[in-house]
Design a protein around this motif. Structure first.
Motif, PDB file in Angstrom:
ATOM      1  N   PRO A  71      26.229  40.520  22.241  1.00 48.55           N
ATOM      2  CA  PRO A  71      26.059  39.647  23.409  1.00 48.55           C
ATOM      3  C   PRO A  71      27.247  39.806  24.358  1.00 48.55           C
ATOM      4  O   PRO A  71      28.348  40.116  23.934  1.00 48.55           O
ATOM      5  CB  PRO A  71      26.011  38.253  22.795  1.00 48.55           C
ATOM      6  CG  PRO A  71      26.838  38.372  21.548  1.00 48.55           C
ATOM      7  CD  PRO A  71      26.589  39.762  21.022  1.00 48.55           C
ATOM      8  N   PHE A  72      26.999  39.584  25.652  1.00 50.51           N
ATOM      9  CA  PHE A  72      28.048  39.755  26.633  1.00 50.51           C
ATOM     10  C   PHE A  72      28.158  38.518  27.507  1.00 50.51           C
ATOM     11  O   PHE A  72      27.224  37.708  27.607  1.00 50.51           O
ATOM     12  CB  PHE A  72      27.781  40.982  27.512  1.00 50.51           C
ATOM     13  CG  PHE A  72      26.421  40.981  28.169  1.00 50.51           C
ATOM     14  CD1 PHE A  72      26.194  40.278  29.343  1.00 50.51           C
ATOM     15  CD2 PHE A  72      25.365  41.667  27.589  1.00 50.51           C
ATOM     16  CE1 PHE A  72      24.954  40.274  29.936  1.00 50.51           C
ATOM     17  CE2 PHE A  72      24.122  41.672  28.183  1.00 50.51           C
ATOM     18  CZ  PHE A  72      23.908  40.971  29.352  1.00 50.51           C
ATOM     19  N   SER A  73      29.306  38.378  28.125  1.00 47.30           N
ATOM     20  CA  SER A  73      29.547  37.294  29.065  1.00 47.30           C
ATOM     21  C   SER A  73      28.938  37.658  30.413  1.00 47.30           C
ATOM     22  O   SER A  73      29.199  38.737  30.942  1.00 47.30           O
ATOM     23  CB  SER A  73      31.050  37.056  29.208  1.00 47.30           C
ATOM     24  OG  SER A  73      31.360  36.438  30.434  1.00 47.30           O
ATOM     25  N   MET A  74      28.127  36.755  30.975  1.00 48.01           N
ATOM     26  CA  MET A  74      27.542  37.018  32.286  1.00 48.01           C
ATOM     27  C   MET A  74      28.628  37.139  33.350  1.00 48.01           C
ATOM     28  O   MET A  74      28.532  37.973  34.261  1.00 48.01           O
ATOM     29  CB  MET A  74      26.563  35.903  32.653  1.00 48.01           C
ATOM     30  CG  MET A  74      25.645  36.256  33.800  1.00 48.01           C
ATOM     31  SD  MET A  74      24.493  37.590  33.390  1.00 48.01           S
ATOM     32  CE  MET A  74      23.441  36.771  32.189  1.00 48.01           C
ATOM     33  N   ARG A  75      29.681  36.372  33.194  1.00 42.99           N
ATOM     34  CA  ARG A  75      30.802  36.449  34.143  1.00 42.99           C
ATOM     35  C   ARG A  75      31.445  37.829  34.098  1.00 42.99           C
ATOM     36  O   ARG A  75      31.757  38.419  35.140  1.00 42.99           O
ATOM     37  CB  ARG A  75      31.831  35.365  33.813  1.00 42.99           C
ATOM     38  CG  ARG A  75      33.042  35.357  34.724  1.00 42.99           C
ATOM     39  CD  ARG A  75      33.996  34.255  34.317  1.00 42.99           C
ATOM     40  NE  ARG A  75      35.191  34.244  35.147  1.00 42.99           N
ATOM     41  CZ  ARG A  75      36.214  33.428  34.986  1.00 42.99           C
ATOM     42  NH1 ARG A  75      36.169  32.516  34.026  1.00 42.99           N
ATOM     43  NH2 ARG A  75      37.261  33.479  35.765  1.00 42.99           N
ATOM     44  N   LEU A 106      29.986  40.603  33.063  1.00 41.90           N
ATOM     45  CA  LEU A 106      29.019  41.571  33.595  1.00 41.90           C
ATOM     46  C   LEU A 106      29.086  41.616  35.116  1.00 41.90           C
ATOM     47  O   LEU A 106      29.101  42.702  35.718  1.00 41.90           O
ATOM     48  CB  LEU A 106      27.608  41.209  33.139  1.00 41.90           C
ATOM     49  CG  LEU A 106      26.484  42.078  33.720  1.00 41.90           C
ATOM     50  CD1 LEU A 106      26.619  43.531  33.253  1.00 41.90           C
ATOM     51  CD2 LEU A 106      25.115  41.513  33.321  1.00 41.90           C
ATOM     52  N   VAL A 107      29.134  40.457  35.757  1.00 45.12           N
ATOM     53  CA  VAL A 107      29.217  40.411  37.217  1.00 45.12           C
ATOM     54  C   VAL A 107      30.527  41.041  37.695  1.00 45.12           C
ATOM     55  O   VAL A 107      30.549  41.802  38.670  1.00 45.12           O
ATOM     56  CB  VAL A 107      29.083  38.957  37.717  1.00 45.12           C
ATOM     57  CG1 VAL A 107      29.415  38.871  39.215  1.00 45.12           C
ATOM     58  CG2 VAL A 107      27.676  38.429  37.465  1.00 45.12           C
ATOM     59  N   ALA A 108      31.627  40.742  36.988  1.00 45.57           N
ATOM     60  CA  ALA A 108      32.921  41.299  37.388  1.00 45.57           C
ATOM     61  C   ALA A 108      32.914  42.824  37.312  1.00 45.57           C
ATOM     62  O   ALA A 108      33.398  43.509  38.219  1.00 45.57           O
ATOM     63  CB  ALA A 108      34.030  40.734  36.498  1.00 45.57           C
ATOM     64  N   ARG A 109      32.347  43.360  36.244  1.00 46.19           N
ATOM     65  CA  ARG A 109      32.321  44.820  36.102  1.00 46.19           C
ATOM     66  C   ARG A 109      31.374  45.457  37.124  1.00 46.19           C
ATOM     67  O   ARG A 109      31.657  46.532  37.655  1.00 46.19           O
ATOM     68  CB  ARG A 109      31.898  45.198  34.683  1.00 46.19           C
ATOM     69  CG  ARG A 109      32.910  44.822  33.628  1.00 46.19           C
ATOM     70  CD  ARG A 109      32.714  45.688  32.405  1.00 46.19           C
ATOM     71  NE  ARG A 109      33.542  45.245  31.299  1.00 46.19           N
ATOM     72  CZ  ARG A 109      33.731  45.944  30.193  1.00 46.19           C
ATOM     73  NH1 ARG A 109      33.131  47.118  30.056  1.00 46.19           N
ATOM     74  NH2 ARG A 109      34.493  45.490  29.224  1.00 46.19           N
ATOM     75  N   THR A 110      30.273  44.775  37.385  1.00 44.93           N
ATOM     76  CA  THR A 110      29.332  45.289  38.382  1.00 44.93           C
ATOM     77  C   THR A 110      29.976  45.324  39.759  1.00 44.93           C
ATOM     78  O   THR A 110      29.854  46.309  40.500  1.00 44.93           O
ATOM     79  CB  THR A 110      28.062  44.418  38.402  1.00 44.93           C
ATOM     80  OG1 THR A 110      27.472  44.414  37.103  1.00 44.93           O
ATOM     81  CG2 THR A 110      27.052  44.952  39.397  1.00 44.93           C
ATOM     82  N   LYS A 111      30.683  44.262  40.117  1.00 50.46           N
ATOM     83  CA  LYS A 111      31.371  44.228  41.410  1.00 50.46           C
ATOM     84  C   LYS A 111      32.423  45.324  41.495  1.00 50.46           C
ATOM     85  O   LYS A 111      32.599  45.947  42.550  1.00 50.46           O
ATOM     86  CB  LYS A 111      32.013  42.855  41.629  1.00 50.46           C
ATOM     87  CG  LYS A 111      31.022  41.755  41.960  1.00 50.46           C
ATOM     88  CD  LYS A 111      31.748  40.445  42.223  1.00 50.46           C
ATOM     89  CE  LYS A 111      30.769  39.357  42.664  1.00 50.46           C
ATOM     90  NZ  LYS A 111      31.481  38.084  42.957  1.00 50.46           N
ATOM     91  N   ALA A 112      33.121  45.566  40.391  1.00 57.15           N
ATOM     92  CA  ALA A 112      34.140  46.616  40.386  1.00 57.15           C
ATOM     93  C   ALA A 112      33.514  47.985  40.636  1.00 57.15           C
ATOM     94  O   ALA A 112      34.050  48.800  41.396  1.00 57.15           O
ATOM     95  CB  ALA A 112      34.897  46.616  39.062  1.00 57.15           C
ATOM     96  N   LEU A 113      32.373  48.247  40.014  1.00 59.28           N
ATOM     97  CA  LEU A 113      31.681  49.523  40.239  1.00 59.28           C
ATOM     98  C   LEU A 113      31.214  49.652  41.683  1.00 59.28           C
ATOM     99  O   LEU A 113      31.303  50.728  42.289  1.00 59.28           O
ATOM    100  CB  LEU A 113      30.496  49.656  39.292  1.00 59.28           C
ATOM    101  CG  LEU A 113      30.827  49.939  37.817  1.00 59.28           C
ATOM    102  CD1 LEU A 113      29.562  49.882  36.968  1.00 59.28           C
ATOM    103  CD2 LEU A 113      31.493  51.291  37.660  1.00 59.28           C
ATOM    104  N   LEU A 114      30.729  48.564  42.256  1.00 57.73           N
ATOM    105  CA  LEU A 114      30.287  48.590  43.652  1.00 57.73           C
ATOM    106  C   LEU A 114      31.464  48.820  44.599  1.00 57.73           C
ATOM    107  O   LEU A 114      31.340  49.538  45.594  1.00 57.73           O
ATOM    108  CB  LEU A 114      29.570  47.290  44.001  1.00 57.73           C
ATOM    109  CG  LEU A 114      28.192  47.096  43.351  1.00 57.73           C
ATOM    110  CD1 LEU A 114      27.709  45.669  43.561  1.00 57.73           C
ATOM    111  CD2 LEU A 114      27.181  48.101  43.902  1.00 57.73           C
TER     112      LEU A 114
END
Length: 264
Positions: free
Chosen positions: A128-132, A134-142
């Motif tokens: 399981p992962f933290s939604m927070r 996941l969003v942080a890593r997604t924003k970093a990739l963007l």
């Protein structure tokens, strides 16, 4: 299935340096390929709340089809999928059009992670992962994608940086090509950026936290294992003798003919 939230009523938005939407360009589109409905919906609604357009696919073939149809800015991709697995989905997506991919896996297995990085994934998280997170890593990739696009525009009009030549390794930053001796080495975008960060400070030990900030634009120390996995992927492609591990600290780029008798 397309999941929309209220922020998506305003299509002329773009991602700024913090990873959020600002007026000026079409909204960021994220493709979520996940066969567990509860996870897919939770991720989709959280991403929609960020102002992103979200497309959801529930199996491998649908994921490949959706990537072709919507041309997403980023893909969040589960490894275990019906039809074809996430590794093959990633392979097919990247062959058609390179795009940042964050993989989700239920197994905390380093071999699986290295295989995922090897087929073009930029990052991974275990369930399981933290939604927070996941969003942080997604924003970093963007943010990385946005910086790369700006750098490419600048490079068109600028005098290209000369290749980095260190030992028998040549890193052509303008063409994003790497050779060792007379052999060209094919790297993913993230692997290339990591190599450039290390090569720019050749023979200097860079901490995992510094590499995470420079390459992934992410400062949470919990992501340092991502750095370790990418370094291992680089070693597999370039050779294990080029990058020295300084245990408890980080890594240094040291070609064999320049390295001392330090660690491995």
């Amino acid at each position: 299935m397309r999941v929309r939230g209220d922020p998506l009523c305003h299509p002329d938005v773009m991602v700024n340096s913090s990873g959020t939407q600002v007026p000026g360009a079409p909204a960021t589109t994220v493709l979520v390929v996940e066969d567990e409905p509860a996870i897919a919906q939770a991720v989709a609604h959280r991403f929609s709340a960020e102002g992103w357009r979200v497309e959801v696919a529930a199996d491998g073939p649908s994921g490949v089809s959706a990537a072709t149809r919507v041309q997403p800015d980023l893909v969040v991709l589960d490894v275990m999928l019906p039809g074809i697995d996430g590794l093959e989905v990633c392979r097919q997506i990247q062959a058609e059009r390179p795009v940042p991919v964050l993989m989700l896996t239920a197994r905390d297995d380093e071999t699986d992670m290295l295989v995922g990085l090897g087929v073009g994934a930029d990052d991974y998280m275990t369930k399981p992962f933290s939604m927070r997170e996941l969003v942080a890593r997604t924003k970093a990739l963007l943010r990385r994608q946005e910086r790369a696009a700006r750098a490419a525009e600048i490079a068109v009009a600028a005098v290209p940086d000369p290749p980095l030549v260190i030992g028998d390794v040549t890193v052509d930053r303008a063409q994003r090509r790497v050779t060792r001796g007379d052999r060209e080495v094919h790297l993913t975008p993230t692997e290339f950026d990591l190599l450039v960060a290390l090569a720019n400070s050749s023979r200097t030990v860079l901490t995992r936290e510094r590499l995470l900030a420079e390459v992934w634009d992410w400062v949470d120390a919990s992501g340092t294992r991502t750095v370790d996995s990418h370094v291992k992927a680089l070693r597999r492609k370039l050779g294990a003798d080029l990058i020295r591990t300084v245990h408890g600290v980080g890594y240094a780029f040291e070609p064999a003919d320049e390295a001392g008798a330090g660690g491995s």
